[in-house]
Design a protein around this motif. Structure first.
Motif, PDB file in Angstrom:
ATOM      1  N   VAL A  86       0.829  -1.270   0.231  1.00 24.46           N
ATOM      2  CA  VAL A  86      -0.149   0.011   0.034  1.00 24.46           C
ATOM      3  C   VAL A  86       0.830   1.153  -0.137  1.00 24.46           C
ATOM      4  CG1 VAL A  86      -1.568   1.322   1.139  1.00 24.46           C
ATOM      5  CG2 VAL A  86      -2.003  -1.122   0.985  1.00 24.46           C
ATOM      6  N   VAL A  87       1.764   1.300   0.735  1.00 23.02           N
ATOM      7  CA  VAL A  87       2.893   2.513   0.920  1.00 23.02           C
ATOM      8  C   VAL A  87       3.561   2.780  -0.531  1.00 23.02           C
ATOM      9  CG1 VAL A  87       4.805   3.283   1.958  1.00 23.02           C
ATOM     10  CG2 VAL A  87       3.026   2.295   3.310  1.00 23.02           C
ATOM     11  N   VAL A  88       3.861   1.498  -1.230  1.00 28.24           N
ATOM     12  CA  VAL A  88       4.527   1.737  -2.193  1.00 28.24           C
ATOM     13  C   VAL A  88       3.492   2.080  -3.527  1.00 28.24           C
ATOM     14  CG1 VAL A  88       5.625   0.317  -4.332  1.00 28.24           C
ATOM     15  CG2 VAL A  88       6.355  -0.109  -1.962  1.00 28.24           C
ATOM     16  N   VAL A  89       2.368   1.776  -3.502  1.00 27.56           N
ATOM     17  CA  VAL A  89       1.397   2.306  -4.463  1.00 27.56           C
ATOM     18  C   VAL A  89       1.163   3.737  -3.879  1.00 27.56           C
ATOM     19  CG1 VAL A  89      -0.872   2.035  -4.961  1.00 27.56           C
ATOM     20  CG2 VAL A  89       0.489   0.180  -4.955  1.00 27.56           C
ATOM     21  N   MET A  90       0.986   4.013  -2.908  1.00 30.54           N
ATOM     22  CA  MET A  90       0.660   5.506  -2.611  1.00 30.54           C
ATOM     23  C   MET A  90       2.134   6.397  -2.866  1.00 30.54           C
ATOM     24  SD  MET A  90      -1.237   5.098   1.095  1.00 30.54           S
ATOM     25  CE  MET A  90      -0.841   6.623   1.812  1.00 30.54           C
ATOM     26  N   ALA A  91       3.343   6.127  -2.604  1.00 33.26           N
ATOM     27  CA  ALA A  91       4.303   6.737  -2.958  1.00 33.26           C
ATOM     28  C   ALA A  91       4.623   6.695  -4.436  1.00 33.26           C
ATOM     29  CB  ALA A  91       5.717   6.214  -2.396  1.00 33.26           C
ATOM     30  N   LEU A  92       4.107   5.977  -5.325  1.00 36.66           N
ATOM     31  CA  LEU A  92       4.021   5.940  -6.901  1.00 36.66           C
ATOM     32  C   LEU A  92       3.110   6.907  -7.110  1.00 36.66           C
ATOM     33  CD1 LEU A  92       5.166   5.000  -9.489  1.00 36.66           C
ATOM     34  CD2 LEU A  92       3.737   3.068  -9.298  1.00 36.66           C
ATOM     35  N   ARG A  93       1.823   6.782  -6.588  1.00 30.29           N
ATOM     36  CA  ARG A  93       0.825   7.798  -7.096  1.00 30.29           C
ATOM     37  C   ARG A  93       1.234   9.348  -6.882  1.00 30.29           C
ATOM     38  NH1 ARG A  93      -3.742   7.932 -10.309  1.00 30.29           N
ATOM     39  NH2 ARG A  93      -4.802   9.985  -9.451  1.00 30.29           N
ATOM     40  N   ALA A  94       1.913   9.435  -5.793  1.00 27.65           N
ATOM     41  CA  ALA A  94       2.074  10.776  -5.142  1.00 27.65           C
ATOM     42  C   ALA A  94       3.432  11.371  -6.118  1.00 27.65           C
ATOM     43  CB  ALA A  94       2.897  10.803  -3.800  1.00 27.65           C
ATOM     44  N   TYR A  95       4.228  10.374  -6.576  1.00 28.72           N
ATOM     45  CA  TYR A  95       5.167  10.928  -7.568  1.00 28.72           C
ATOM     46  C   TYR A  95       4.755  11.193  -8.760  1.00 28.72           C
ATOM     47  CZ  TYR A  95       9.233  10.237 -10.758  1.00 28.72           C
ATOM     48  OH  TYR A  95      10.131  10.691 -11.578  1.00 28.72           O
ATOM     49  N   GLU A  97       1.824  12.223  -9.705  1.00 26.07           N
ATOM     50  CA  GLU A  97       0.879  13.589  -9.350  1.00 26.07           C
ATOM     51  C   GLU A  97       1.702  14.855  -9.244  1.00 26.07           C
ATOM     52  OE1 GLU A  97      -2.218  14.130  -9.429  1.00 26.07           O
ATOM     53  OE2 GLU A  97      -2.555  12.051 -10.205  1.00 26.07           O
ATOM     54  N   SER A  98       2.920  14.746  -8.428  1.00 23.29           N
ATOM     55  CA  SER A  98       3.679  15.661  -8.257  1.00 23.29           C
ATOM     56  C   SER A  98       4.933  15.916  -8.992  1.00 23.29           C
ATOM     57  CB  SER A  98       3.838  16.026  -6.792  1.00 23.29           C
ATOM     58  OG  SER A  98       4.597  14.869  -6.397  1.00 23.29           O
ATOM     59  N   ASP A  99       5.408  14.995  -9.601  1.00 24.86           N
ATOM     60  CA  ASP A  99       6.716  15.076 -10.535  1.00 24.86           C
ATOM     61  C   ASP A  99       7.930  15.190  -9.440  1.00 24.86           C
ATOM     62  OD1 ASP A  99       5.501  14.636 -12.798  1.00 24.86           O
ATOM     63  OD2 ASP A  99       5.187  16.723 -13.203  1.00 24.86           O
ATOM     64  N   THR A 100       7.623  14.708  -8.178  1.00 23.48           N
ATOM     65  CA  THR A 100       8.774  14.648  -7.257  1.00 23.48           C
ATOM     66  C   THR A 100       8.669  13.537  -6.195  1.00 23.48           C
ATOM     67  OG1 THR A 100      10.047  16.128  -5.371  1.00 23.48           O
ATOM     68  CG2 THR A 100       7.729  16.572  -5.713  1.00 23.48           C
ATOM     69  N   ASP A 101       9.663  13.156  -5.492  1.00 22.37           N
ATOM     70  CA  ASP A 101       9.688  12.093  -4.722  1.00 22.37           C
ATOM     71  C   ASP A 101       9.651  12.624  -3.076  1.00 22.37           C
ATOM     72  OD1 ASP A 101      12.255  12.327  -4.875  1.00 22.37           O
ATOM     73  OD2 ASP A 101      12.716  10.326  -4.845  1.00 22.37           O
ATOM     74  N   HIS A 102       9.729  13.859  -3.124  1.00 23.08           N
ATOM     75  CA  HIS A 102       9.850  14.532  -1.575  1.00 23.08           C
ATOM     76  C   HIS A 102       8.424  14.086  -0.963  1.00 23.08           C
ATOM     77  CE1 HIS A 102      13.376  16.874  -1.601  1.00 23.08           C
ATOM     78  NE2 HIS A 102      13.165  17.107  -3.039  1.00 23.08           N
ATOM     79  N   VAL A 103       8.738  13.728   0.385  1.00 26.29           N
ATOM     80  CA  VAL A 103       7.821  13.359   1.230  1.00 26.29           C
ATOM     81  C   VAL A 103       6.840  14.607   1.594  1.00 26.29           C
ATOM     82  CG1 VAL A 103       7.176  12.294   3.569  1.00 26.29           C
ATOM     83  CG2 VAL A 103       8.910  11.255   2.535  1.00 26.29           C
ATOM     84  N   ASP A 104       7.202  15.514   1.948  1.00 28.50           N
ATOM     85  CA  ASP A 104       6.490  16.816   2.217  1.00 28.50           C
ATOM     86  C   ASP A 104       5.912  17.591   1.027  1.00 28.50           C
ATOM     87  OD1 ASP A 104       8.823  17.681   1.215  1.00 28.50           O
ATOM     88  OD2 ASP A 104       8.985  19.038   2.950  1.00 28.50           O
ATOM     89  N   LEU A 105       6.189  17.188  -0.291  1.00 26.54           N
ATOM     90  CA  LEU A 105       5.673  17.375  -1.384  1.00 26.54           C
ATOM     91  C   LEU A 105       5.654  19.351  -1.487  1.00 26.54           C
ATOM     92  CD1 LEU A 105       2.454  15.568  -2.221  1.00 26.54           C
ATOM     93  CD2 LEU A 105       4.675  15.214  -3.256  1.00 26.54           C
TER      94      LEU A 105
END
Length: 117
Positions: A86-95, A97-105
């Protein structure tokens, strides 16, 4: 042997906490995995596992192995696998959507998607 197991639990937990506090998503996922491994080893060590003894007490057995720690660790492994997925899918989706892999976006400009209505 006890010092080795205690050191392994401490090192895995410390490394997991260090990685969770990083600013990128991949180290955060690895940190969560390391912390779950540390908890699993801790549960095994607290269960006082014995070798070559039956898991159920019988009349002719000299001793028995407590099956509860093994069941707890097996359940923890399954839960941690699901949590990691679940965390990997959420991280991939956040990446994506935002074109960055920072946690705080944290970004200075707003996110604009021209292809969305």
């Amino acid at each position: 042997m006890e010092l080795l197991v205690a050191s392994a639990v401490g090192i895995m937990t410390a490394a997991g906490v260090y990685l969770v506090l990083r600013a990128r998503t991949f180290p955060v996922v690895l940190g969560l995995a390391l912390m779950t491994y540390g908890v699993n080893v801790f549960l095994f060590a607290m269960g006082r596992l014995t070798v070559n003894l039956p898991p159920v007490l019988t009349a002719d057995a000299a001793g028995y192995t407590d099956p509860l720690p093994q069941a707890l660790v097996l359940t923890a492994i399954v839960i941690s696998f699901g949590m990691t997925a679940v965390v990997v899918v959420m991280a991939l989706r956040a990446y994506l959507e935002s074109d960055t892999d920072h946690v705080d976006l944290a970004r200075s400009e707003p996110i604009e998607k021209a292809d969305r209505p």
